[in-house]
Design a protein around this motif. Structure first.
Motif, PDB file in Angstrom:
ATOM      1  N   SER A  38       0.478  -9.277 -27.384  1.00  0.00           N
ATOM      2  CA  SER A  38      -0.146  -9.889 -26.212  1.00  0.00           C
ATOM      3  C   SER A  38      -1.253  -8.997 -25.661  1.00  0.00           C
ATOM      4  N   PHE A  39      -2.129  -9.594 -24.892  1.00  0.00           N
ATOM      5  CA  PHE A  39      -3.208  -8.844 -24.246  1.00  0.00           C
ATOM      6  C   PHE A  39      -2.625  -7.746 -23.361  1.00  0.00           C
ATOM      7  N   ARG A  40      -1.596  -8.075 -22.618  1.00  0.00           N
ATOM      8  CA  ARG A  40      -0.965  -7.117 -21.713  1.00  0.00           C
ATOM      9  C   ARG A  40      -0.433  -5.897 -22.477  1.00  0.00           C
ATOM     10  N   ASP A  41       0.220  -6.145 -23.615  1.00  0.00           N
ATOM     11  CA  ASP A  41       0.720  -5.031 -24.429  1.00  0.00           C
ATOM     12  C   ASP A  41      -0.425  -4.208 -25.010  1.00  0.00           C
ATOM     13  N   PHE A  69      -4.127 -16.313 -30.661  1.00  0.00           N
ATOM     14  CA  PHE A  69      -3.057 -17.297 -30.510  1.00  0.00           C
ATOM     15  C   PHE A  69      -2.894 -17.645 -29.032  1.00  0.00           C
ATOM     16  N   TYR A  70      -2.747 -18.954 -28.750  1.00  0.00           N
ATOM     17  CA  TYR A  70      -2.608 -19.417 -27.376  1.00  0.00           C
ATOM     18  C   TYR A  70      -2.000 -20.810 -27.398  1.00  0.00           C
ATOM     19  N   LEU A  77      -5.440 -20.307 -32.256  1.00  0.00           N
ATOM     20  CA  LEU A  77      -6.535 -20.935 -31.518  1.00  0.00           C
ATOM     21  C   LEU A  77      -7.847 -20.486 -32.136  1.00  0.00           C
ATOM     22  N   ALA A  78      -8.721 -21.429 -32.436  1.00  0.00           N
ATOM     23  CA  ALA A  78     -10.037 -21.082 -32.961  1.00  0.00           C
ATOM     24  C   ALA A  78     -10.833 -20.360 -31.880  1.00  0.00           C
ATOM     25  N   TYR A  79     -11.508 -19.301 -32.264  1.00  0.00           N
ATOM     26  CA  TYR A  79     -12.314 -18.526 -31.315  1.00  0.00           C
ATOM     27  C   TYR A  79     -13.552 -19.306 -30.919  1.00  0.00           C
ATOM     28  N   GLU A  80     -13.751 -19.457 -29.610  1.00  0.00           N
ATOM     29  CA  GLU A  80     -14.943 -20.101 -29.070  1.00  0.00           C
ATOM     30  C   GLU A  80     -15.567 -19.160 -28.055  1.00  0.00           C
ATOM     31  N   ILE A  81     -16.806 -18.825 -28.258  1.00  0.00           N
ATOM     32  CA  ILE A  81     -17.503 -17.869 -27.406  1.00  0.00           C
ATOM     33  C   ILE A  81     -17.460 -18.282 -25.940  1.00  0.00           C
ATOM     34  N   THR A  82     -17.656 -19.554 -25.672  1.00  0.00           N
ATOM     35  CA  THR A  82     -17.778 -20.020 -24.293  1.00  0.00           C
ATOM     36  C   THR A  82     -16.475 -20.003 -23.516  1.00  0.00           C
ATOM     37  N   SER A  83     -15.348 -20.201 -24.178  1.00  0.00           N
ATOM     38  CA  SER A  83     -14.084 -20.287 -23.443  1.00  0.00           C
ATOM     39  C   SER A  83     -13.224 -19.028 -23.554  1.00  0.00           C
ATOM     40  N   PHE A  84     -13.608 -18.073 -24.397  1.00  0.00           N
ATOM     41  CA  PHE A  84     -12.766 -16.908 -24.627  1.00  0.00           C
ATOM     42  C   PHE A  84     -12.512 -16.102 -23.350  1.00  0.00           C
ATOM     43  N   GLY A  85     -13.524 -15.867 -22.555  1.00  0.00           N
ATOM     44  CA  GLY A  85     -13.371 -15.060 -21.342  1.00  0.00           C
ATOM     45  C   GLY A  85     -12.354 -15.624 -20.366  1.00  0.00           C
ATOM     46  N   ALA A  86     -12.211 -16.934 -20.326  1.00  0.00           N
ATOM     47  CA  ALA A  86     -11.290 -17.570 -19.384  1.00  0.00           C
ATOM     48  C   ALA A  86      -9.828 -17.423 -19.797  1.00  0.00           C
ATOM     49  N   ILE A  87      -9.578 -17.276 -21.099  1.00  0.00           N
ATOM     50  CA  ILE A  87      -8.183 -17.235 -21.554  1.00  0.00           C
ATOM     51  C   ILE A  87      -7.807 -15.928 -22.254  1.00  0.00           C
ATOM     52  N   ALA A  88      -8.739 -15.019 -22.395  1.00  0.00           N
ATOM     53  CA  ALA A  88      -8.514 -13.793 -23.180  1.00  0.00           C
ATOM     54  C   ALA A  88      -7.254 -13.052 -22.769  1.00  0.00           C
ATOM     55  N   ARG A  89      -6.976 -12.988 -21.473  1.00  0.00           N
ATOM     56  CA  ARG A  89      -5.832 -12.221 -20.973  1.00  0.00           C
ATOM     57  C   ARG A  89      -4.498 -12.940 -21.170  1.00  0.00           C
TER      58      ARG A  89
END
Length: 106
Positions: A38-41, A69-70, A77-89
């Motif tokens: 996970s991002f947190r880890d 993965f999400y 989850l396919a990487y999308e430049i526009t939405s990555f920042g909103a869900i990265a964490r």
């Protein structure tokens, strides 16, 4: 079937070419991604600041060195430049074969 020329939209990986180099922070991130994490880890294990971790993950995703993965660790989850920042964490990450090769060839 053999095609003597590349098909439109086809991508190829060179198995004998050395992988592109990774930055120090990307190397540290890949070091933790032999298993889904996970991002947190990642934040805790790498001790990177949040913006540096997000930028490192973004760079690794763009090079196809990492999978995302999400909303759970089993759903890629396919990487999308526009939405990555909103869900990265909220995502989970795993190094790809190419990412592991780049990590181990350094």
């Amino acid at each position: 079937m053999y095609f003597p020329f590349p098909l439109p939209g086809a991508t190829f990986a060179c198995l004998t070419c050395p992988p592109a180099s990774v930055t120090n922070s990307e190397f540290d991130i890949l070091d933790e991604l032999y298993f889904v994490t996970s991002f947190r880890d990642l934040l805790q294990k790498t001790s990177l600041p949040v913006p540096a971790l997000e930028n490192g993950l973004r760079g690794l995703l763009e090079q196809d060195y990492v999978k995302c993965f999400y909303p759970d660790p089993d759903t890629e989850l396919a990487y999308e430049i526009t939405s990555f920042g909103a869900i990265a964490r909220d995502c989970y990450y795993l190094a790809t074969k190419a990412g592991l090769l780049a990590h181990n060839s350094r």
